[in-house]
Design a protein around this motif. Sequence first.
Motif, PDB file in Angstrom:
ATOM      1  N   GLU A  92     -17.128  16.083   0.782  1.00 37.31           N
ATOM      2  CA  GLU A  92     -18.098  15.014   0.524  1.00 37.31           C
ATOM      3  C   GLU A  92     -18.540  14.990  -0.928  1.00 37.31           C
ATOM      4  OE1 GLU A  92     -21.439  13.925   2.679  1.00 37.31           O
ATOM      5  OE2 GLU A  92     -20.611  14.361   4.665  1.00 37.31           O
ATOM      6  N   GLN A  93     -18.487  13.817  -1.543  1.00 35.98           N
ATOM      7  CA  GLN A  93     -19.010  13.664  -2.903  1.00 35.98           C
ATOM      8  C   GLN A  93     -20.507  13.926  -2.954  1.00 35.98           C
ATOM      9  OE1 GLN A  93     -18.015   9.702  -4.239  1.00 35.98           O
ATOM     10  NE2 GLN A  93     -16.002  10.321  -4.993  1.00 35.98           N
ATOM     11  N   ALA A  94     -21.203  13.616  -1.862  1.00 41.05           N
ATOM     12  CA  ALA A  94     -22.665  13.758  -1.843  1.00 41.05           C
ATOM     13  C   ALA A  94     -23.104  15.173  -2.152  1.00 41.05           C
ATOM     14  CB  ALA A  94     -23.215  13.333  -0.487  1.00 41.05           C
ATOM     15  N   ALA A  95     -22.256  16.170  -1.864  1.00 33.07           N
ATOM     16  CA  ALA A  95     -22.615  17.562  -2.115  1.00 33.07           C
ATOM     17  C   ALA A  95     -22.618  17.899  -3.599  1.00 33.07           C
ATOM     18  CB  ALA A  95     -21.642  18.485  -1.386  1.00 33.07           C
ATOM     19  N   MET A  96     -22.090  17.009  -4.426  1.00 30.29           N
ATOM     20  CA  MET A  96     -22.024  17.237  -5.873  1.00 30.29           C
ATOM     21  C   MET A  96     -23.128  16.521  -6.641  1.00 30.29           C
ATOM     22  SD  MET A  96     -19.444  19.188  -6.374  1.00 30.29           S
ATOM     23  CE  MET A  96     -18.258  19.845  -5.195  1.00 30.29           C
ATOM     24  N   LEU A  97     -23.766  15.537  -6.026  1.00 33.66           N
ATOM     25  CA  LEU A  97     -24.576  14.580  -6.781  1.00 33.66           C
ATOM     26  C   LEU A  97     -26.037  14.615  -6.351  1.00 33.66           C
ATOM     27  CD1 LEU A  97     -22.099  11.572  -6.517  1.00 33.66           C
ATOM     28  CD2 LEU A  97     -22.177  13.344  -8.285  1.00 33.66           C
ATOM     29  N   GLY A  98     -26.936  14.719  -7.330  1.00 33.32           N
ATOM     30  CA  GLY A  98     -28.364  14.717  -7.059  1.00 33.32           C
ATOM     31  C   GLY A  98     -28.874  13.334  -6.705  1.00 33.32           C
ATOM     32  N   CYS A  99     -30.134  13.275  -6.271  1.00 32.67           N
ATOM     33  CA  CYS A  99     -30.685  12.018  -5.758  1.00 32.67           C
ATOM     34  C   CYS A  99     -30.920  10.985  -6.854  1.00 32.67           C
ATOM     35  CB  CYS A  99     -31.970  12.288  -4.981  1.00 32.67           C
ATOM     36  SG  CYS A  99     -33.418  12.683  -5.995  1.00 32.67           S
ATOM     37  N   TYR A 100     -30.987  11.409  -8.119  1.00 36.34           N
ATOM     38  CA  TYR A 100     -31.173  10.451  -9.208  1.00 36.34           C
ATOM     39  C   TYR A 100     -29.875  10.144  -9.943  1.00 36.34           C
ATOM     40  CZ  TYR A 100     -36.073   9.257  -9.069  1.00 36.34           C
ATOM     41  OH  TYR A 100     -37.276   8.709  -8.700  1.00 36.34           O
ATOM     42  N   THR A 101     -28.733  10.455  -9.316  1.00 32.58           N
ATOM     43  CA  THR A 101     -27.460   9.958  -9.823  1.00 32.58           C
ATOM     44  C   THR A 101     -27.270   8.538  -9.307  1.00 32.58           C
ATOM     45  OG1 THR A 101     -26.252  10.786  -7.896  1.00 32.58           O
ATOM     46  CG2 THR A 101     -26.467  12.272  -9.778  1.00 32.58           C
ATOM     47  N   PHE A 102     -26.564   7.723 -10.057  1.00 34.15           N
ATOM     48  CA  PHE A 102     -26.404   6.326  -9.645  1.00 34.15           C
ATOM     49  C   PHE A 102     -25.734   6.194  -8.274  1.00 34.15           C
ATOM     50  CE2 PHE A 102     -24.635   2.115  -9.390  1.00 34.15           C
ATOM     51  CZ  PHE A 102     -25.653   1.313  -9.882  1.00 34.15           C
ATOM     52  N   PRO A 103     -24.677   6.953  -7.972  1.00 33.34           N
ATOM     53  CA  PRO A 103     -24.046   6.775  -6.664  1.00 33.34           C
ATOM     54  C   PRO A 103     -24.970   7.076  -5.485  1.00 33.34           C
ATOM     55  CG  PRO A 103     -22.552   7.912  -8.151  1.00 33.34           C
ATOM     56  CD  PRO A 103     -23.887   7.864  -8.834  1.00 33.34           C
ATOM     57  N   SER A 128     -32.106  16.488   0.803  1.00 27.95           N
ATOM     58  CA  SER A 128     -32.732  16.898  -0.458  1.00 27.95           C
ATOM     59  C   SER A 128     -32.943  15.665  -1.304  1.00 27.95           C
ATOM     60  CB  SER A 128     -31.828  17.896  -1.199  1.00 27.95           C
ATOM     61  OG  SER A 128     -32.317  18.162  -2.498  1.00 27.95           O
ATOM     62  N   GLY A 129     -34.034  15.651  -2.048  1.00 25.25           N
ATOM     63  CA  GLY A 129     -34.317  14.534  -2.923  1.00 25.25           C
ATOM     64  C   GLY A 129     -35.735  14.032  -2.730  1.00 25.25           C
ATOM     65  N   GLU A 130     -36.101  13.025  -3.509  1.00 23.16           N
ATOM     66  CA  GLU A 130     -37.458  12.492  -3.460  1.00 23.16           C
ATOM     67  C   GLU A 130     -37.794  11.988  -2.063  1.00 23.16           C
ATOM     68  OE1 GLU A 130     -40.324   9.217  -5.721  1.00 23.16           O
ATOM     69  OE2 GLU A 130     -38.243   9.499  -6.388  1.00 23.16           O
ATOM     70  N   GLY A 131     -38.888  12.504  -1.497  1.00 26.60           N
ATOM     71  CA  GLY A 131     -39.293  12.119  -0.166  1.00 26.60           C
ATOM     72  C   GLY A 131     -38.494  12.770   0.947  1.00 26.60           C
ATOM     73  N   CYS A 132     -37.648  13.744   0.616  1.00 29.43           N
ATOM     74  CA  CYS A 132     -36.850  14.466   1.610  1.00 29.43           C
ATOM     75  C   CYS A 132     -37.325  15.917   1.664  1.00 29.43           C
ATOM     76  CB  CYS A 132     -35.366  14.401   1.281  1.00 29.43           C
ATOM     77  SG  CYS A 132     -34.671  12.738   1.279  1.00 29.43           S
ATOM     78  N   ASP A 133     -38.565  16.099   2.051  1.00 29.58           N
ATOM     79  CA  ASP A 133     -39.147  17.431   2.137  1.00 29.58           C
ATOM     80  C   ASP A 133     -38.667  18.119   3.415  1.00 29.58           C
ATOM     81  OD1 ASP A 133     -40.668  16.655  -0.149  1.00 29.58           O
ATOM     82  OD2 ASP A 133     -42.068  15.644   1.192  1.00 29.58           O
ATOM     83  N   ALA A 134     -38.702  19.451   3.421  1.00 26.58           N
ATOM     84  CA  ALA A 134     -38.205  20.227   4.556  1.00 26.58           C
ATOM     85  C   ALA A 134     -39.334  21.011   5.209  1.00 26.58           C
ATOM     86  CB  ALA A 134     -37.105  21.188   4.089  1.00 26.58           C
ATOM     87  N   GLU A 135     -39.244  21.167   6.529  1.00 26.62           N
ATOM     88  CA  GLU A 135     -40.238  21.962   7.234  1.00 26.62           C
ATOM     89  C   GLU A 135     -40.015  23.454   7.019  1.00 26.62           C
ATOM     90  OE1 GLU A 135     -40.202  20.819  11.308  1.00 26.62           O
ATOM     91  OE2 GLU A 135     -41.141  18.866  10.939  1.00 26.62           O
ATOM     92  N   ASP A 136     -38.753  23.840   6.836  1.00 28.20           N
ATOM     93  CA  ASP A 136     -38.441  25.237   6.542  1.00 28.20           C
ATOM     94  C   ASP A 136     -37.166  25.258   5.710  1.00 28.20           C
ATOM     95  OD1 ASP A 136     -36.206  24.983   8.260  1.00 28.20           O
ATOM     96  OD2 ASP A 136     -37.360  25.683   9.981  1.00 28.20           O
ATOM     97  N   LEU A 137     -36.667  26.432   5.404  1.00 34.57           N
ATOM     98  CA  LEU A 137     -35.492  26.560   4.545  1.00 34.57           C
ATOM     99  C   LEU A 137     -34.260  26.994   5.330  1.00 34.57           C
ATOM    100  CD1 LEU A 137     -37.143  28.011   1.326  1.00 34.57           C
ATOM    101  CD2 LEU A 137     -36.493  25.660   1.840  1.00 34.57           C
ATOM    102  N   GLN A 138     -34.178  26.500   6.555  1.00 37.02           N
ATOM    103  CA  GLN A 138     -32.974  26.648   7.374  1.00 37.02           C
ATOM    104  C   GLN A 138     -31.942  25.624   6.911  1.00 37.02           C
ATOM    105  OE1 GLN A 138     -32.230  28.724  10.250  1.00 37.02           O
ATOM    106  NE2 GLN A 138     -30.219  27.871   9.794  1.00 37.02           N
ATOM    107  N   LEU A 139     -30.666  26.007   6.852  1.00 36.33           N
ATOM    108  CA  LEU A 139     -29.617  25.069   6.477  1.00 36.33           C
ATOM    109  C   LEU A 139     -29.646  23.850   7.393  1.00 36.33           C
ATOM    110  CD1 LEU A 139     -26.674  27.536   5.806  1.00 36.33           C
ATOM    111  CD2 LEU A 139     -27.615  25.928   4.132  1.00 36.33           C
ATOM    112  N   PRO A 140     -29.565  22.634   6.845  1.00 35.32           N
ATOM    113  CA  PRO A 140     -29.613  21.426   7.677  1.00 35.32           C
ATOM    114  C   PRO A 140     -28.259  21.118   8.314  1.00 35.32           C
ATOM    115  CG  PRO A 140     -29.407  20.829   5.376  1.00 35.32           C
ATOM    116  CD  PRO A 140     -29.519  22.328   5.412  1.00 35.32           C
ATOM    117  N   TYR A 141     -28.253  20.081   9.131  1.00 39.23           N
ATOM    118  CA  TYR A 141     -27.036  19.517   9.722  1.00 39.23           C
ATOM    119  C   TYR A 141     -26.284  20.496  10.627  1.00 39.23           C
ATOM    120  CZ  TYR A 141     -27.851  16.314   5.797  1.00 39.23           C
ATOM    121  OH  TYR A 141     -28.420  15.451   4.894  1.00 39.23           O
TER     122      TYR A 141
END
Length: 740
Positions: free
Chosen positions: A412-423, A481-494
Amino acid sequence: MVEPWQDTTLPAHTRAADLLARMTTQEKTAQLSSVWIGADTDGADVAPGQHTYASRSAALDALLPYGLGQLTRPFGTVPVEPTGGAARLADVQRIIRAGNRFALPALAHEECLTGFTAWQATVFPTPLAWGATFDPELITEMAEAIGTSMRAVGIHQGLAPVLDVVRDARWGRTEEAIGEDPYLVATLGTAYVRGLEAAGIVATLKHFAGYSASRAARNHAPASLGPRELADVILPPFEMAIRDGGARSVMPAYNDIDGLPAHAHTALLTQLLREQWEFTGTVVSDYYGVSLLEEAHQIADGEGAAARLALAAGVDVELPAARCFSPADPLPEDLLDRAALRVLIQKCELGLLDPDWEPVTGDVPVDLDPPHMRELARRVAEESVVLLANDAGALPLSDGLRIAVVGPLADEQAAMLGCYTFPRHVGVHHPDLATGVEVLTLAEALRAEFPGAAFVDDPADADVALAVVGDRSGLFGRGSSGEGCDAEDLQLPYGQAEVLDETMACGTPTVLVVLSGRPYALGRWAARAAAVVQAFFPGQEGGPAVAGVLSGRVEPSGRLPISVPRSPGGQPAPYLAPPLARHGFPSTVDPTPLYPFGHGLSYTAFSWGQPHCDAPEFTTDGEASIRLTVRNTGDRPGTEVVQLYLHDPVGTVARPEVRLVGYARVPLDAGASAEVRATFPADLAAYTGADGRRVVEPGALELRVAASSAHVHHTVPLTLTGPVREVGHARRMRCEVRVK
């Protein structure tokens, strides 16, 4: 006849004051206003409430007779081809100039946190990856290149860097921050500011202040900050970036501090920023920050009241669109003049008041992803990859192996790109749009890196398994991860924990690769993993960078800018915490991180000679010089990162056990050595005492020469003599470290 405000031989303040005196109240107010062209375009919001606020904001036509202060995101709202975008921006500027009697253009701003947030622009690693480089010179070079590309299409101001010091990694915007240490954030953030300003772009420091200290790490939540934490942890990066970096703009935060919203915080925006720090630039609101004084904080009764509160506190410009700062609603004349003068001075400095100013025409083809930019993105990505563990010696991998690549983020490209990248920021709302730049997934990069390998689907059939886990970046709930994507804990998602358990259960040596915007709890797998590699959204060149570290083509040299927790619910106490926050009786929770701040391994080995201090006893206004030799004792080149930490055995208030006060990257060929010299000023021992004064106290100190905050090679005892000394904005904020 050339009027004084048009005379380029006169000082900017003189010119701006002359122009201000000629303006009507409506014209002054218009200079504090902005227009977001395209904000009401069909599609999802790229900022919270974009469409809602767009319908309630002043349109360009309504402001044209009076002029316009700013244009919001002409490239970062919808996909815009760079050359055509420059031409369209030039056309808008001509319309704006023709509409007002002084022919003043608007100042155009854009996001630039991971490169210019525009279609087809180079995507750099996210700021947490900058932190992992411990390389200010490289970050300056990167920022100057980003700024130069923005200037090439007519942009004047960049909304970066983020100087929030992370206090809880559950915060969604952790990826946008540089790290959890104020010295690292300050030095790398200042480096970025220097580069952006050198390119002629106004750097905007955000979010001022306390945004990252919100309760439960929730976006926009109140910040429970005491005055000492604010003074000693949160504020120093902003102070350094203004004083040493020359930042010309500041953006207040959304949060309140002890009930007082930052956008209405006179003590913060005027007394501290203007009077103590002598800041002379502009304060621009965060998007809708003035409106939120009425709608969220509920301290204003209507738009006009919100405008007056913000203006009185020190906000000069309302972004992203004019709603509260309206020519139809008169503002107090003295405050209006104060803000408008600051805006006009900045426009003068940018050349926008010059009689011969012309917009960038777009006649020359624009390439926002040229080879030298991609090369810079590659270098930052490579230096940011952190080798966390390699106990079994599984890395580097040789070619010709049977490799299983597993995990939902491997391809996935998404794993390379932060939330403020254009894509990820804009492109996701346009699913038929090409990415605009080449971004290899890790799976694609691995196939190129290991042409002789056989890639298998079943880990049980492989010589080694690469388990790729982490985040998909997004905004406002559209990612992990990203603006407004806060986590309840630091368990790996998905459900990625189950993927790791299944992979490791098959018995094949497993290398854990984390591509994320925050650290995640890895204690469940660390002892079973053959190796662990961490990359923080490493950008468009991130796939090859990580693959290069796995193969050994790239020597790992990144260091953690933030601790990695052991368990998901017991977040590590920030390493800046005092002793009482660390593990021990009477709590059953152990907050000790799995991998501490500053940690990172290499494929070679280093020896650290005994440090020598010429004069370990010095006065509270003096300095000490320390030197030591570092040698590469391995058989391949590598880079060690020498880190200096200060320990104060006794303070008048509870102090951090250690805190970073200096660092240097030391690249060495096999068998080579270098001398590292550091000048430690007594000012760096200053802290805010019980009475609220920042002081340097006489007494014993320890300077710890270390490979991380927890891996100390040597301790250098120091003694400060003389009286207690109060220090202020002019204090020395850096430990100068040189490598010979």
